[in-house]
Design an enzyme around this catalytic site. Structure first.
Site, PDB file in Angstrom:
ATOM      1  N   GLY A  12      94.310  -4.703  46.381  1.00 36.97           N
ATOM      2  CA  GLY A  12      95.673  -4.272  46.684  1.00 36.97           C
ATOM      3  C   GLY A  12      96.625  -5.453  46.784  1.00 36.97           C
ATOM      4  N   ASP A  13      97.929  -5.143  46.781  1.00 34.71           N
ATOM      5  CA  ASP A  13      98.984  -6.146  46.928  1.00 34.71           C
ATOM      6  C   ASP A  13      99.006  -7.175  45.796  1.00 34.71           C
ATOM      7  OD1 ASP A  13      99.574  -4.882  49.333  1.00 34.71           O
ATOM      8  OD2 ASP A  13      98.196  -6.167  50.449  1.00 34.71           O
ATOM      9  N   GLU A  14      98.638  -6.751  44.613  1.00 41.75           N
ATOM     10  CA  GLU A  14      98.589  -7.660  43.467  1.00 41.75           C
ATOM     11  C   GLU A  14      99.960  -7.837  42.822  1.00 41.75           C
ATOM     12  OE1 GLU A  14      96.878  -4.821  43.723  1.00 41.75           O
ATOM     13  OE2 GLU A  14      94.725  -5.215  43.639  1.00 41.75           O
ATOM     14  N   LYS A  16     101.803  -4.641  42.092  1.00 35.40           N
ATOM     15  CA  LYS A  16     101.947  -3.391  41.314  1.00 35.40           C
ATOM     16  C   LYS A  16     103.381  -2.897  41.320  1.00 35.40           C
ATOM     17  CE  LYS A  16      98.952  -1.518  43.992  1.00 35.40           C
ATOM     18  NZ  LYS A  16      98.514  -2.690  44.754  1.00 35.40           N
ATOM     19  N   LYS A  18     106.173  -4.658  41.624  1.00 35.67           N
ATOM     20  CA  LYS A  18     106.970  -5.498  40.735  1.00 35.67           C
ATOM     21  C   LYS A  18     106.696  -5.142  39.270  1.00 35.67           C
ATOM     22  CE  LYS A  18     107.609  -9.566  38.376  1.00 35.67           C
ATOM     23  NZ  LYS A  18     107.876 -10.952  38.195  1.00 35.67           N
ATOM     24  N   GLY A  40     102.325  -0.449  50.108  1.00 39.44           N
ATOM     25  CA  GLY A  40     103.584  -1.154  50.332  1.00 39.44           C
ATOM     26  C   GLY A  40     103.889  -1.920  49.065  1.00 39.44           C
ATOM     27  N   HIS A  41     104.828  -1.415  48.274  1.00 47.64           N
ATOM     28  CA  HIS A  41     105.130  -2.014  46.967  1.00 47.64           C
ATOM     29  C   HIS A  41     106.512  -2.658  47.005  1.00 47.64           C
ATOM     30  CE1 HIS A  41     102.068   0.815  44.781  1.00 47.64           C
ATOM     31  NE2 HIS A  41     101.531   0.113  45.753  1.00 47.64           N
ATOM     32  N   THR A 130      95.558   1.282  57.797  1.00 45.75           N
ATOM     33  CA  THR A 130      96.997   1.093  58.029  1.00 45.75           C
ATOM     34  C   THR A 130      97.500   2.024  59.134  1.00 45.75           C
ATOM     35  OG1 THR A 130      97.518   2.750  56.355  1.00 45.75           O
ATOM     36  CG2 THR A 130      97.371   0.462  55.608  1.00 45.75           C
ATOM     37  N   GLN A 225      96.961   0.703  46.212  1.00 41.38           N
ATOM     38  CA  GLN A 225      95.755  -0.032  46.619  1.00 41.38           C
ATOM     39  C   GLN A 225      95.167  -0.781  45.411  1.00 41.38           C
ATOM     40  OE1 GLN A 225      95.848   3.603  47.928  1.00 41.38           O
ATOM     41  NE2 GLN A 225      97.218   2.496  49.272  1.00 41.38           N
ATOM     42  N   LYS A 332     101.807 -14.133  40.403  1.00 38.89           N
ATOM     43  CA  LYS A 332     101.802 -15.202  41.405  1.00 38.89           C
ATOM     44  C   LYS A 332     101.157 -16.499  40.922  1.00 38.89           C
ATOM     45  CE  LYS A 332     102.631 -13.603  45.656  1.00 38.89           C
ATOM     46  NZ  LYS A 332     102.485 -13.043  47.007  1.00 38.89           N
ATOM     47  N   ILE A 333     101.230 -16.747  39.640  1.00 37.61           N
ATOM     48  CA  ILE A 333     100.717 -17.998  39.103  1.00 37.61           C
ATOM     49  C   ILE A 333     101.549 -19.155  39.692  1.00 37.61           C
ATOM     50  CG2 ILE A 333     102.109 -17.839  36.955  1.00 37.61           C
ATOM     51  CD1 ILE A 333      98.515 -18.889  36.807  1.00 37.61           C
ATOM     52  N   ASP A 334     102.796 -18.840  40.054  1.00 35.76           N
ATOM     53  CA  ASP A 334     103.682 -19.852  40.653  1.00 35.76           C
ATOM     54  C   ASP A 334     103.170 -20.348  42.009  1.00 35.76           C
ATOM     55  OD1 ASP A 334     104.418 -17.025  41.157  1.00 35.76           O
ATOM     56  OD2 ASP A 334     105.775 -17.887  42.638  1.00 35.76           O
ATOM     57  N   VAL A 415     105.842 -14.976  37.285  1.00 40.64           N
ATOM     58  CA  VAL A 415     106.022 -16.314  37.865  1.00 40.64           C
ATOM     59  C   VAL A 415     106.932 -16.296  39.098  1.00 40.64           C
ATOM     60  CG1 VAL A 415     105.549 -17.550  35.725  1.00 40.64           C
ATOM     61  CG2 VAL A 415     107.891 -16.800  36.210  1.00 40.64           C
TER      62      VAL A 415
HETATM   63  P1  GDP Z   1     101.771  -4.305  45.562  1.00 41.50           P
HETATM   64  O1  GDP Z   1     101.292  -3.578  46.767  1.00 41.50           O
HETATM   65  O2  GDP Z   1     100.693  -4.491  44.547  1.00 41.50           O
HETATM   66  O3  GDP Z   1     103.011  -3.707  44.966  1.00 41.50           O
HETATM   67  O4  GDP Z   1     102.168  -5.782  46.049  1.00 41.50           O
HETATM   68  P2  GDP Z   1     103.000  -6.155  47.381  1.00 41.50           P
HETATM   69  O5  GDP Z   1     104.423  -5.838  47.166  1.00 41.50           O
HETATM   70  O6  GDP Z   1     102.324  -5.586  48.581  1.00 41.50           O
HETATM   71  O7  GDP Z   1     102.733  -7.703  47.449  1.00 41.50           O
HETATM   72  C1  GDP Z   1     103.060  -8.556  46.394  1.00 41.50           C
HETATM   73  C2  GDP Z   1     104.074  -9.571  46.893  1.00 41.50           C
HETATM   74  O8  GDP Z   1     104.185 -10.603  45.969  1.00 41.50           O
HETATM   75  C3  GDP Z   1     105.464  -9.003  47.063  1.00 41.50           C
HETATM   76  O9  GDP Z   1     106.109  -9.676  48.101  1.00 41.50           O
HETATM   77  C4  GDP Z   1     106.114  -9.330  45.719  1.00 41.50           C
HETATM   78  O10 GDP Z   1     107.529  -9.453  45.811  1.00 41.50           O
HETATM   79  C5  GDP Z   1     105.501 -10.646  45.430  1.00 41.50           C
HETATM   80  N1  GDP Z   1     105.309 -10.980  44.011  1.00 41.50           N
HETATM   81  C6  GDP Z   1     104.978 -10.178  42.974  1.00 41.50           C
HETATM   82  N2  GDP Z   1     104.786 -10.908  41.849  1.00 41.50           N
HETATM   83  C7  GDP Z   1     104.998 -12.199  42.207  1.00 41.50           C
HETATM   84  C8  GDP Z   1     104.910 -13.431  41.505  1.00 41.50           C
HETATM   85  O11 GDP Z   1     104.589 -13.507  40.326  1.00 41.50           O
HETATM   86  N3  GDP Z   1     105.187 -14.566  42.229  1.00 41.50           N
HETATM   87  C9  GDP Z   1     105.529 -14.527  43.548  1.00 41.50           C
HETATM   88  N4  GDP Z   1     105.769 -15.673  44.160  1.00 41.50           N
HETATM   89  N5  GDP Z   1     105.609 -13.385  44.221  1.00 41.50           N
HETATM   90  C10 GDP Z   1     105.320 -12.240  43.569  1.00 41.50           C
HETATM   91  P1  IMO Z   2      99.085  -1.443  48.144  1.00 36.52           P
HETATM   92  O1  IMO Z   2      99.360  -0.214  47.319  1.00 36.52           O
HETATM   93  C1  IMO Z   2      96.211  -3.588  50.585  1.00 36.52           C
HETATM   94  C2  IMO Z   2      93.541  -1.168  53.104  1.00 36.52           C
HETATM   95  C3  IMO Z   2      93.716  -1.250  54.606  1.00 36.52           C
HETATM   96  C4  IMO Z   2      92.288  -1.026  55.037  1.00 36.52           C
HETATM   97  C5  IMO Z   2      91.785   0.001  54.031  1.00 36.52           C
HETATM   98  C6  IMO Z   2      91.845   1.443  54.513  1.00 36.52           C
HETATM   99  O2  IMO Z   2     100.280  -2.014  48.807  1.00 36.52           O
HETATM  100  O3  IMO Z   2      98.291  -2.437  47.374  1.00 36.52           O
HETATM  101  P2  IMO Z   2      93.819   3.194  54.830  1.00 36.52           P
HETATM  102  O4  IMO Z   2      95.032   3.165  55.719  1.00 36.52           O
HETATM  103  O5  IMO Z   2      94.124   3.365  53.388  1.00 36.52           O
HETATM  104  O6  IMO Z   2      92.793   4.174  55.301  1.00 36.52           O
HETATM  105  O7  IMO Z   2      93.146   1.741  55.014  1.00 36.52           O
HETATM  106  O8  IMO Z   2      92.590  -0.128  52.888  1.00 36.52           O
HETATM  107  N1  IMO Z   2      94.771  -0.813  52.342  1.00 36.52           N
HETATM  108  C7  IMO Z   2      95.478  -1.670  51.620  1.00 36.52           C
HETATM  109  N2  IMO Z   2      95.333  -3.014  51.430  1.00 36.52           N
HETATM  110  N3  IMO Z   2      97.181  -2.927  49.934  1.00 36.52           N
HETATM  111  C8  IMO Z   2      97.320  -1.595  50.088  1.00 36.52           C
HETATM  112  O9  IMO Z   2      98.184  -0.869  49.362  1.00 36.52           O
HETATM  113  C9  IMO Z   2      96.479  -0.910  50.988  1.00 36.52           C
HETATM  114  N4  IMO Z   2      96.364   0.375  51.387  1.00 36.52           N
HETATM  115  C10 IMO Z   2      95.310   0.425  52.207  1.00 36.52           C
HETATM  116  O10 IMO Z   2      94.194  -2.508  54.990  1.00 36.52           O
HETATM  117  O11 IMO Z   2      91.538  -2.194  54.852  1.00 36.52           O
HETATM  118 MG    MG Z   3     101.226  -3.815  48.833  1.00 38.45          MG
END
Ligand code: GDP
Ligand code: IMO
Ligand code: MG
Length: 428
Positions: A12-14, A16, A18, A40-41, A130, A225, A332-334, A415
């Site tokens: 997660g948090d890769e 997606k 963006k 959380g996107h 969460t 996720q 996030k290669i930056d 980047v």
């Molecule tokens: P998601 O859940 O996969 O949508 O990712 P999140 O929003 O939770 O977390 C990704 C974070 O990295 C966010 O704060 C984005 O604004 C930031 N982000 C996305 N792509 C890049 C990137 O290429 N470089 C940097 N520095 N930040 C990025």
């Molecule tokens: P995005 O879409 C990262 C994790 C929680 C916990 C596990 C189970 O922003 O990438 P849950 O509330 O779903 O039952 O929690 O999954 N988790 C995430 N970690 N990014 C997320 O979403 C997540 N959604 C749930 O931290 O370990």
């Molecule tokens: Mg996220």
């Protein structure tokens, strides 16, 4: 005809949000298929930042249709908070722009309470959820006692289902979990009010998506996720309660798998994880701390610090296989600029052998020792690079090795957090 998936290839948090926003420019319809407001996107356009949890990341474009599919669990309170938040930022969220499946299950207040109390009861074995009620809501769905959005539109059906549920949950909450009983009346009144506000958004969204694909519209399925949080293929039980993989799209939207043409895996240039559970390449040292600070690795939904580690290609290879990825987008290669040496895990040493797949048993996984390749880093900032050629040689070598080991091409390199900080390397 084109229908493609954008999903998280790690924990997660890769990025997606963006990537979905970036690719939404080429799409007509953007669809969430699983999860809920545990996601959380983040989307950044020029100097504005938007944090989305439940609403698809195509919502910033006025001309796109956004759909919350049947596989999503919907907390109406959170949904309306998000709509109000977006409207305050000048983003319109009308029923022409947002449609919600009548088959999606509702997150109820008792799901949030159960999530919290069950986590407390697990003690040191807690999952680190969460707290949004996701697990308890999916539990009711599969136990066949859940309440769906279509039920809200039938007052008598809703009343009966709510009565049965509140009674059963209160019994469990008060006698097993030592919590406080919830009030039927309070929930009833709140949800009847939500029903009126929800009504114009409710649709049979499977039909909408099918018709869109059939009429040659581009449909983007936005994962929440990531692969390793998948209920079947993740690090069970430290996972979420839905299928985050490509397989989740068909069920979570109501279209056949043969209608999906591509799947892009979003991979951070390193690895992060929030919540508990195994993480073979975790860096519990100064380098991990450095990456967390430089990459602002703190959760969008809970604010928790994300655990950080080296890129793990065993994970990406697994995602390529399980999700049928047709390309990778590396984000996030930056963040890596400034590191003297960068490591990448290319396999695990396990019981005297070398493996390149992710074991099911957490006990086996704990025995896996990452095998690293080391790369020279780069000092130059890449935040302003807009083409592959502009990247430092060492960054290119790093990306080329990812392609080689995963046997998958990189289609996009990101980047920076902003929409314009993105380079398209090739087709999806
Ligand atoms: P998601 O859940 O996969 O949508 O990712 P999140 O929003 O939770 O977390 C990704 C974070 O990295 C966010 O704060 C984005 O604004 C930031 N982000 C996305 N792509 C890049 C990137 O290429 N470089 C940097 N520095 N930040 C990025
Ligand atoms: P995005 O879409 C990262 C994790 C929680 C916990 C596990 C189970 O922003 O990438 P849950 O509330 O779903 O039952 O929690 O999954 N988790 C995430 N970690 N990014 C997320 O979403 C997540 N959604 C749930 O931290 O370990
Ligand atoms: Mg996220």
């Amino acid at each position: 005809m084109s229908a493609f998936i954008v999903l998280g290839a790690q924990w997660g948090d890769e990025g997606k949000g963006k990537m979905t926003d970036y690719l939404a420019e080429e799409a007509d319809v953007i669809v969430r298929f699983q999860g809920g407001n545990n996601a959380g996107h983040t989307v950044e356009v020029e100097d504005k930042q938007y944090k989305l949890h439940l609403i698809p990341s195509g919502v910033l474009y006025d001309s796109k249709l956004n759909i919350i599919g049947n596989g999503v669990v919907v907390d109406p309170k959170a949904l309306f908070e998000e709509i109000d938040y977006l409207e305050d930022l000048g983003v319109k969220v009308t029923p022409e722009k947002l449609m919600i499946s009548d088959r999606a299950h509702l997150i109820m207040p008792y799901h949030r309470v159960l999530d919290r109390l069950k986590e407390q009861a697990r003690g040191k074995n807690d999952i680190g959820t969460t707290g949004k009620g996701i697990g308890p809501c999916y539990t009711d769905k599969y136990e066949r006692s859940g309440i769906r959005i279509c039920d809200l539109l039938h007052k008598d059906v809703f009343t009966e289902k709510l009565k049965i549920n509140v009674e059963a949950k209160n019994e469990y909450i008060t006698t097993v979990l030592n919590g406080e009983a919830l009030s039927f009346e309070e929930i009833y009144n709140d949800y009847i009010a939500y029903a009126e506000r929800l009504r114009p958004y409710i649709q049979d969204t499977s039909v909408k998506v099918y018709d869109a694909i059939k009429s040659n519209k581009q449909v983007l399925f936005e994962g929440a996720q990531g692969m390793l949080l998948d209920i079947d293929y993740g690090t069970y039980p430290y996972v979420t309660s839905s299928n985050t993989t490509s397989g989740g799209v068909s069920n979570g939207v109501g279209i056949g798998p043969t209608m999906i043409t591509n799947a892009v895996g979003i991979a951070k240039a390193y690895t992060t994880r929030v919540g508990k559970g195994p993480f073979p390449t975790e860096l519990e040292n100064e380098t991990g701390e450095w990456i967390r600070e430089k990459g602002h690795e703190f959760g969008v939904t809970t604010g928790r610090a994300r655990r950080c580690g080296w890129l793990d290609l065993v994970i990406l290879k697994t995602t390529v296989r399980v999700c049928g990825l047709t390309s990778l987008a590396v984000t996030k290669i930056d963040t890596l600029a400034g590191l003297e040496k960068i490591k990448v895990c290319v396999g695990y040493k396990f019981n005297g052998a070398i493996i390149d797949y992710f074991p099911a048993s957490l006990e086996d996984l704990a025995k896996c020792e990452p095998i690293y390749e080391e790369f020279d880093g780069w000092d130059e900032s890449v935040a302003d690079a807009r083409s592959y050629e502009e990247l430092p040689e060492n960054a290119k070598k790093y990306l080329a090795r990812i392609e080689e080991i995963t046997d998958t091409k990189i289609s996009i390199v990101s980047v920076g957090p902003r929409r314009d900080q993105t380079m398209r390397v090739r087709d999806l």
